[in-house]
Design a protein around this motif. Structure first.
Motif, short mmCIF file in Angstrom:
data_model
loop_
_atom_site.label_atom_id
_atom_site.label_comp_id
_atom_site.label_asym_id
_atom_site.label_seq_id
_atom_site.Cartn_x
_atom_site.Cartn_y
_atom_site.Cartn_z
N ASN A 14 0.85 -1.19 0.00
CA ASN A 14 0.00 0.00 0.00
C ASN A 14 0.89 1.25 0.00
N SER A 15 0.29 2.41 -0.11
CA SER A 15 1.07 3.66 -0.27
C SER A 15 2.00 3.91 0.92
N SER A 16 1.54 3.60 2.14
CA SER A 16 2.35 3.81 3.33
C SER A 16 3.54 2.85 3.35
N GLU A 17 3.29 1.59 3.01
CA GLU A 17 4.36 0.59 2.98
C GLU A 17 5.38 0.90 1.90
N LYS A 24 6.06 3.87 0.75
CA LYS A 24 6.82 5.02 1.22
C LYS A 24 7.92 4.58 2.18
N ASP A 25 7.57 3.64 3.09
CA ASP A 25 8.57 3.11 4.02
C ASP A 25 9.72 2.46 3.26
#
Length: 309
Positions: free
Chosen positions: A25-28, A30-31
């Protein structure tokens, strides 16, 4: 002299695998990119250290535990009576410095990188004293990207910018002192204390049944390839790798992702997408890892003990 080389962090290795084998997902995602950017910044700093012309001991990428607290250190240089501790940041863009953080023009805020230094320095100091050494510790934050600009910066902050590094190390060379036996002893002690079995707990969810199988290229991460008798040839970038190395690399990737599962020839056969025979996989595993069990239930120790935190 480099006492401990830098290796790709386990967190980055796992996110890298998941980025190409699942849908983050977008958060993962980004990480993942933040981890990759940070690691690339550390490698850039290593390039400077690799060119040093004076006597010193370099320890990269240390993870220590002191009084129940974890201490993560990007790089140390030991020389004379001084330990130089470096926190490396690969930020880019324009920021204003304020006491509580770095402020971007878009109002995005980064926690003051000195916070990490202030937490790690006293723990390292106590550990060094516990090991029987008296050393001064000088800590600095290195902003490795030449396109990073920090405004309104007080003069007393221990910050180093990319354009200052050559002059900084030239100055260290002029002030160098001979390496002592105690320097080498301490460097070895700290390296031996490095925690190799740390596994972060804040990983994305994934499971073996749904993750994409097959072998990808270590250079461009494409799964498309052709095989000769002994080599895997990437169809995208033409990178050539021995099939033995492909199986070995894929087995270690499997173990990083699924430490709870035993490494067996059948699971690695499935993990590699059925591309290579179980007999060939068994030969590679037997030649590179310690085996346990009898013929039908043989599994292999990939030498990556993992402690979940």
């Amino acid at each position: 002299m480099i006492i401990k080389k830098r290796t790709k962090p386990l967190m980055l290795q796992i996110l890298e695998s998941l980025n190409y084998r699942t849908v983050l997902n977008s958060s993962e995602k980004k990480d993942y990119y933040n981890q990759l950017k940070g690691y690339n910044g550390e490698l850039q700093f290593d390039n400077y250290l690799g060119k040093l012309q004076f006597e010193c001991l370099v320890i990269n990428d240390l993870l220590l535990k002191e009084r129940g607290k974890m201490v993560q250190i990007d790089a140390l240089i030991l020389m004379g009576n001084t330990i130089h501790l470096y926190e490396i940041k690969n930020y880019s863009g324009n920021y204003d410095y304020k006491e509580d953080g770095l402020y971007a023009q878009s109002d995005f805020v980064i926690t003051d990188p000195l916070t990490q230094i202030h937490n790690s320095q006293p723990l390292l100091y106590n550990l060094v004293r516990k090991l029987g050494h008296k050393m001064e510790i000088r800590s600095q934050v290195v902003f490795i990207d030449p396109n990073f600009y920090l405004y309104q910066l007080p003069r007393d902050k221990p910050f180093l910018f990319a354009h200052q590094l050559t002059r900084y190390f030239d100055y260290m060379e002029k002030k160098q002192t001979a390496i002592k036996q105690t320097n080498t002893q301490l460097a070895t002690q700290l390296s031996d204390l490095h925690i190799t079995n740390y596994r972060p707990s804040d990983l994305p969810e994934y499971n073996f049944s749904t993750i994409k199988k097959g072998t990808y290229c270590p250079k461009c991460f494409s799964f498309e390839h052709t095989n000769t008798r002994n080599n895997r040839l990437c169809s995208s970038c033409s990178h050539r790798e021995s099939i033995t190395e492909t199986i070995k690399r894929s087995s270690e990737e499997f173990h990083h992702l699924f430490p709870e599962l035993k490494v067996t020839k059948h699971l690695i056969y499935e993990w590699c997408g059925g591309t290579y025979s179980e007999q060939r996989i068994q030969r590679v595993l037997s030649s590179n890892y310690v085996s346990h069990g009898n013929y039908k239930s043989t599994y292999y120790e990939v030498n990556y003990p993992i402690l979940i935190k």
